[in-house]
Design an enzyme around this catalytic site. Structure first.
Site, PDB file in Angstrom:
ATOM      1  N   HIS A 184       0.842  -1.090   0.086  1.00 21.44           N
ATOM      2  CA  HIS A 184      -0.091   0.084   0.135  1.00 21.44           C
ATOM      3  C   HIS A 184       0.800   1.394   0.007  1.00 21.44           C
ATOM      4  O   HIS A 184       0.432   2.519   0.451  1.00 21.44           O
ATOM      5  CB  HIS A 184      -1.006   0.012   1.252  1.00 21.44           C
ATOM      6  N   SER A 314      15.342  19.158 -16.967  1.00 21.28           N
ATOM      7  CA  SER A 314      14.424  20.340 -17.081  1.00 21.28           C
ATOM      8  C   SER A 314      15.090  21.386 -17.813  1.00 21.28           C
ATOM      9  O   SER A 314      16.211  21.489 -17.765  1.00 21.28           O
ATOM     10  CB  SER A 314      14.295  20.883 -15.485  1.00 21.28           C
ATOM     11  N   LYS A 320      18.830  18.974 -12.434  1.00 26.85           N
ATOM     12  CA  LYS A 320      17.648  18.049 -12.342  1.00 26.85           C
ATOM     13  C   LYS A 320      17.869  16.814 -13.259  1.00 26.85           C
ATOM     14  O   LYS A 320      18.133  17.352 -14.592  1.00 26.85           O
ATOM     15  CB  LYS A 320      16.239  18.513 -12.485  1.00 26.85           C
ATOM     16  N   GLU A 327      10.117   6.139 -17.797  1.00 29.96           N
ATOM     17  CA  GLU A 327       9.002   6.945 -18.293  1.00 29.96           C
ATOM     18  C   GLU A 327       8.466   6.365 -19.542  1.00 29.96           C
ATOM     19  O   GLU A 327       7.448   6.187 -19.932  1.00 29.96           O
ATOM     20  CB  GLU A 327       9.411   8.437 -18.014  1.00 29.96           C
TER      21      GLU A 327
END
Length: 463
Positions: A184, A314, A320, A327
């Protein structure tokens, strides 16, 4: 184009101007003009499979005495050129065309006929000679089966083994690294990174086997059923001979369908194969998202691993770096799941003796296979193989994990264990420290019961 850039071709509807250098004829040109829908053409593996069918049919018709040897040889050689990808630019038709795929079947017939005629020096007719013993209604479903199975065996199965092997190597390497388990998305009892990755490897291998089992149904092909399943205009022995030759050309085994009426009207085998691809896509999505969670941070996320830094993440935030490969893999998985939905809808579009969404079935199943194969290799080579583990961070999180008290359940009971966990969480102290005060157990016994590596080996009594 000027008149000099066209030639005139004829079909049963009359004359039509065709680009001079095009290998296709009038029927293809009509379809090219009729269906300017997406610009998405049928995948080369499907077209190459259709070309193998033409070569196989030419051999069978020659052996049955229906096609003279010279013409059969010219058709076979021309078809094999097409199957080798030498003329891919001459198949311009949109996926969204006539639902039987007749336009694409005739595209192949016309290209093969023109190449064969140039080779032979005498007429070769696309219908009478190249399409002899066939109909679009049996050739196109057969090509879908052939292409899907060949792409699986050639591309997807090796890609899944590449991913499974890469995950398996890291699982072995990390078998002694203990981390906090999560259910969970909440802290749970510990496991090793090796166990976690071993689950992924098992998922991938199970996916490959599931697809392989579904692929076995693709070996039964419609070739020989012709227009509606009765085999009209296909002579006795044609289906067996042509399918045997097709197996040789494709490099894998195919057999005539036991029931041509089913084979022409109900592409259930393709729908089932697509469903197996979808199931693997869900596994790929799970693995990709686990990697993203484990990599999250580096400061405010889980930060358990660091994926290879592949590119700036970014346009505005310097320094970043994003988990770009997981992805991309997750997006491929989403696309494959969506393609399967389209395949399911197409699969039920069989009206009486023919399914009328065959081009969509071909395009979507082959796209799904290709995307899943490429994404799996990328995930293996650019994410799994090179991620680094932050063992210090894993150890710190594990030491603070109140759920370790689960190891004491059978000794002190659930209720007392819950009280210890609550106190440890509230006070920010370790479970061992609180349990030493509240459980009545000696330090040495607590050290034995709470040893994280022991807990990962099935050593929790009653767990």
């Amino acid at each position: 184009m000027s008149d000099a850039e066209y030639r005139t071709e004829h079909d049963s509807m009359g004359p039509l101007d065709v680009p001079r250098d095009a290998l296709w004829g009038a029927q293809t040109e009509r379809a090219r003009r009729n269906f300017p829908v997406s610009g998405r053409t049928l995948p080369p593996p499907f077209l190459h499979a259709l070309a193998w069918i033409k070569a196989a049919a030419a051999r069978a018709n020659r052996d049955l005495g229906l096609l003279d040897a010279a013409r059969a040889h010219a058709i076979e050689e021309a078809a094999l050129e097409v199957a080798a990808g030498r003329h891919d630019a001459h198949f311009p038709l949109d996926v969204y065309q006539t639902g039987s795929g007749t336009s694409s079947n005739m595209n192949v017939n016309e290209v093969v006929a023109r190449l064969a005629q140039a080779r032979l020096g005498s007429p070769v007719h696309p219908n009478d000679h190249v399409n002899m013993g066939q109909s679009s209604n049996d050739a196109v479903p057969t090509a879908i089966h052939v292409a899907a199975l060949v792409v699986f065996e050639r591309d997807l199965a090796p890609a899944l083994e590449t991913l499974a092997a890469a995950v398996g190597r890291r699982a072995e390497e990390l078998r002694g690294v203990v981390k906090t388990g999560r259910t969970h998305l909440m802290d749970a009892v510990p496991l090793t990174l090796g166990q976690e990755l071993g689950g992924w490897a098992a998922q991938v291998r199970a996916g490959r086997e599931r697809i392989a089992r579904a692929g076995e149904e693709l070996r039964a092909v419609a070739l020989g059923g012709t227009a509606v399943g009765t085999g009209l205009n296909a002579p006795a022995g044609f289906a067996e001979r042509a399918t045997r030759e097709l197996s040789t050309l494709a490099g894998t085994r195919f057999v005539p369908a036991e029931n041509y009426f089913r084979a022409l009207s109900s592409p259930d085998a393709v729908v089932g194969f697509s469903a197996a691809l979808r199931t693997y896509a869900t596994s790929l999505m799970k693995i990709a998202n686990d990697l993203r969670w484990m990599n999250s941070g580096p400061l405010s996320g889980l930060g358990e691993i660091a994926l290879p830094a592949l590119q700036p993440g970014s346009s505005i935030m310097p320094g970043k770096v994003n988990p770009v490969i997981p992805e991309a893999a997750a997006m491929v998985a989403a696309q494959a799941i969506g393609l399967d939905t389209a395949v399911a809808i197409a699969g039920q579009s069989g009206n009486f003796q023919l399914n009328v969404m065959l081009p969509l079935l071909a395009a979507d199943v082959l796209e799904s296979e290709t995307l899943l194969a490429r994404a799996s290799v990328l995930l293996a080579e650019k994410a799994i193989a090179g991620f680094r583990v932050d063992e210090r961070r894993l150890g710190e999180a594990l030491a603070r994990n109140p759920i370790l008290v689960t190891a004491l359940n059978t000794v002190i009971g659930y209720e007392k264990g819950a009280a210890i966990a609550k106190e440890a969480y509230t006070s920010g102290r370790s479970v061992r420290e609180v349990a030493l005060e509240m459980s009545g157990l000696e330090a040495a016994e607590l050290d034995r019961l709470l040893d994280p590596l022991r807990l990962t080996a099935g050593g929790i009594p009653g767990g």
